[in-house]
Enzyme design. Structure first.
Site, short mmCIF file in Angstrom:
data_model
loop_
_atom_site.label_atom_id
_atom_site.label_comp_id
_atom_site.label_asym_id
_atom_site.label_seq_id
_atom_site.Cartn_x
_atom_site.Cartn_y
_atom_site.Cartn_z
CE LYS A 1 39.29 42.09 37.76
NZ LYS A 1 39.15 40.61 37.64
CD GLU B 1 39.46 35.72 37.46
OE1 GLU B 1 39.40 34.48 37.63
OE2 GLU B 1 38.58 36.37 36.89
CG ASP C 1 39.21 41.05 34.15
OD1 ASP C 1 40.04 41.05 35.07
OD2 ASP C 1 38.02 40.71 34.31
CG ASP D 1 37.25 37.87 32.53
OD1 ASP D 1 36.57 38.25 33.50
OD2 ASP D 1 38.12 36.98 32.61
CB SER D 2 31.91 40.01 33.94
OG SER D 2 32.20 41.39 33.84
CD GLU E 1 33.89 37.45 41.82
OE1 GLU E 1 34.85 37.82 41.13
OE2 GLU E 1 32.80 37.06 41.34
O1 KIV Z 1 35.10 40.39 35.14
C1 KIV Z 1 34.63 41.11 36.04
O2 KIV Z 1 33.70 41.89 35.85
C2 KIV Z 1 35.26 41.02 37.36
C3 KIV Z 1 34.56 41.66 38.51
C4 KIV Z 1 33.34 40.92 38.88
C5 KIV Z 1 35.46 41.88 39.66
O3 KIV Z 1 36.28 40.43 37.48
#
Ligand code: KIV
Length: 260
Positions: free
Chosen positions: A109, A111, A80, A41-42, A178
């Protein structure tokens, strides 16, 4: 091609390479080279110029994950789950199932530490593979008042160790660590049986992940200590754009060889 089970088995072996990708074009360049592609989600920050990841939606993540799956058919792909899409077990199962149904991602993924273990358990017991993510968690940035390095005191170290254990026990196949002090990431890695993938957490994890546009130098202003620049992407693209503009304006392009 790596699978969920081969990644699990790579604990303490050759380091796992994970890289983000958000579209088919770049995913195809990374395909079969990296072990895992993360549709992070970056993308909300690096490709959408938002201040944080919080406004990424499930629809946005599904759109980009479909594109990545199209470009990288021979690489393990993780999507994510965005902020607010896994706040309870029912919602998490509904949204993770939607990701599995509508894309070819192999895992999602999530968090969160011990407080999210019950969510991970719900997904893994419903045949959805989950990668955990602890330490500095970008989805918590507003609550935490910034991006803060973790593992600086005994209380926090204890919490991180508990988080890692809880996520392993909930059935995650892998864990992103992280922004954690290197010594602490090393201890966490030793204390669990699933592989850890670090970002800004030193060399003693079972693998590393970077956001591709950071690693390839597409952001001139963003230079965190943990990123190594493997390419001067922004400079190369800017120079190429300038050359293109110049050649169009001076009628150097198209030349005879570009003309039918
Ligand atoms: O969103 C993302 O790219 C991430 C990575 C930095 C691990 O969660």
């Amino acid at each position: 091609m790596q699978t969920i089970s081969s990644i699990k088995k790579s604990k303490s072996k050759t380091p796992i390479v994970m890289m983000t990708a958000y579209d088919a074009l770049f995913a195809s360049l990374f395909d079969t080279k990296v072990d895992i592609i993360l549709v992070g989600d970056s993308l909300n920050m690096s490709f959408n110029a938002k201040a944080d990841t919080l406004s990424a939606t499930l629809e946005i993540m599904i759109y980009h994950t479909k594109a990545v799956c199209q470009g990288a058919k021979d690489t393990l792909i993780v999507c994510d789950m965005p902020f607010g899409t896994y706040t309870n077990k029912k919602m998490a199962l509904k949204n993770a199932s939607k990701i599995y149904r509508e894309t070819n991602a192999h895992a999602v993924k999530i968090e969160g530490g011990s407080e999210r273990a019950h969510i991970i358990k719900t997904l893994t017991s419903n045949s959805i593979a989950v990668m955990g993510h602890i330490g500095l968690m970008p989805q918590f940035v507003r609550r935490d008042g910034g991006y803060k390095i973790r593992g600086k005191d005994e209380k926090d170290i204890k919490q991180l160790m508990l988080d890692a254990k809880a996520i392993e026990e909930a059935g995650a196949f892998c864990l992103v660590i992280e922004g954690v002090k290197a010594e602490v990431a090393k201890e966490i890695t030793k204390s669990i049986n699933i592989p850890t993938i670090g970002i800004g957490s030193g060399v003693n994890t079972d693998g590393q992940v970077l956001v591709w546009s950071d690693a390839f130098g597409f952001f001139k202003e963003f230079k965190p200590k943990f990123v190594k620049k493997y390419l001067n992407g922004a400079e190369l693209v800017e120079a190429a754009v300038e050359r293109y503009c110049d050649e169009v304006k001076t009628k150097k392009f198209p030349a005879q060889e570009h003309t039918y």
